[in-house]
Motif scaffolding. Structure first.
Motif: not given
Length: 314
Positions: A34-41, A54-74
């Protein structure tokens, strides 16, 4: 020396203290996410329940970047992996979360949840309802009905959080056998069992009347000892049809009766007449000295069908 090779292994179960520690550990892991998604992303629209999020965004590319970042963090920080079933979907398709499809103005139940409910109801129907050429047999097994009631209560609670009035009505119509066992209270929305005789009924005659009210139009074979007895004032015509003589005055108030061994013969006669029969047996449960009676079988003849008798068909 004891033969340890033949000693069955013990099943290790976590102690309550260990369970609490495991839960605390899970919360710590998820809190760091939670802290990573809130403060880092810097994701403003983030929702999590247990390990579903669930993460919501109007920009699909941003969602893709967030997913890659979450996978790397996990992987690096928590040594965990993201579930491969995660998906990127447009908001117009609704948010698939916790068994619901959430849209802007309404909420639907997930199709897989509905299919699971249908499958379980089909299983209960096969165990409780017997289909014959001449009649249907509804079985009143307490353990099965307890399990069925628990399943229905659980799913009704789930469906109640969505716009599911039409869905429930269609299920109630499709699985009509449910109406044989439950009454849907329109005021409270609860499912009431038809086979549970209230314990406050302190006489066999009251139990008999209660079953007659729950199953209107049915002939009730009400077991008392080694006999089936009839208590209603309107049972005179029924007794005449079966050739029963009035009973002597008794403290129970029974008007007519016949031995258990003659039940099959009288049931054939009534089924040929198109009458439904409820067989209520007595149990070992006792309230205020009166034994509990509860339904065991309900026999419903098919319209236009013939009933087998010892001499042939009718």
């Amino acid at each position: 020396m004891p033969d340890f090779a033949q000693t069955p292994p013990k099943i290790l179960r976590p102690r309550p203290r260990d369970v609490c520690r495991l839960r605390t550990l899970k919360l710590q892991y998820l809190n760091s996410l939670d802290q990573f998604v809130k403060h880092a992303l810097h994701c403003r629209h983030y929702l999590r329940y247990c390990d579903d999020f669930v993460l919501l965004s109007a920009d699909r590319e941003q969602l893709v970047d967030w997913r890659d970042s979450i996978e790397g963090y996990l992987d690096q920080a928590l040594e965990l992996a993201l579930n491969p079933r995660q998906r990127l979907r447009p908001l117009s398709d609704g948010v698939d979360f916790l068994g619901y499809i959430v849209r802007r103005d309404y909420r639907l139940v997930r199709r897989r949840v509905v299919n699971n409910l249908r499958a379980r109801l089909l299983t209960f129907e096969a165990e409780l309802v017997g289909e014959g050429r001449c009649l249907r047999r509804f079985r009143y097994e307490p353990e099965l009905l307890d399990a069925l009631h628990a399943v229905l209560a659980s799913y009704r609670g789930h469906l109640g959080k969505a716009n599911s009035q039409r869905l429930w009505a269609s299920l109630w119509q499709r699985f009509a056998f449910l109406q044989e066992y439950f009454i849907l209270d329109a005021a409270t929305g609860k499912l009431l069992r038809k086979d549970r005789v209230p314990p406050q009924l302190t006489s066999v005659r009251e139990q008999y009347r209660w079953l007659r009210q729950r199953f209107p139009g049915d002939v009730v074979f009400f077991e008392v000892g080694r006999f089936y007895e009839l208590y209603g004032a309107d049972d005179v015509l029924l007794a005449q049809r079966l050739g029963l003589e009035p009973l002597a005055k008794n403290r129970r108030g029974a008007r007519f009766g016949f031995p258990l061994v003659l039940a099959r013969r009288y049931a054939r006669t009534l089924l040929r007449d198109g009458r439904s029969i409820l067989v209520a047996t007595q149990t070992e449960q006792s309230w205020t000295g009166i034994r509990e009676r509860r339904p065991q079988w309900r026999l419903v003849p098919r319209h236009g069908a013939t009933v087998e008798t010892a001499g042939g068909k009718t």
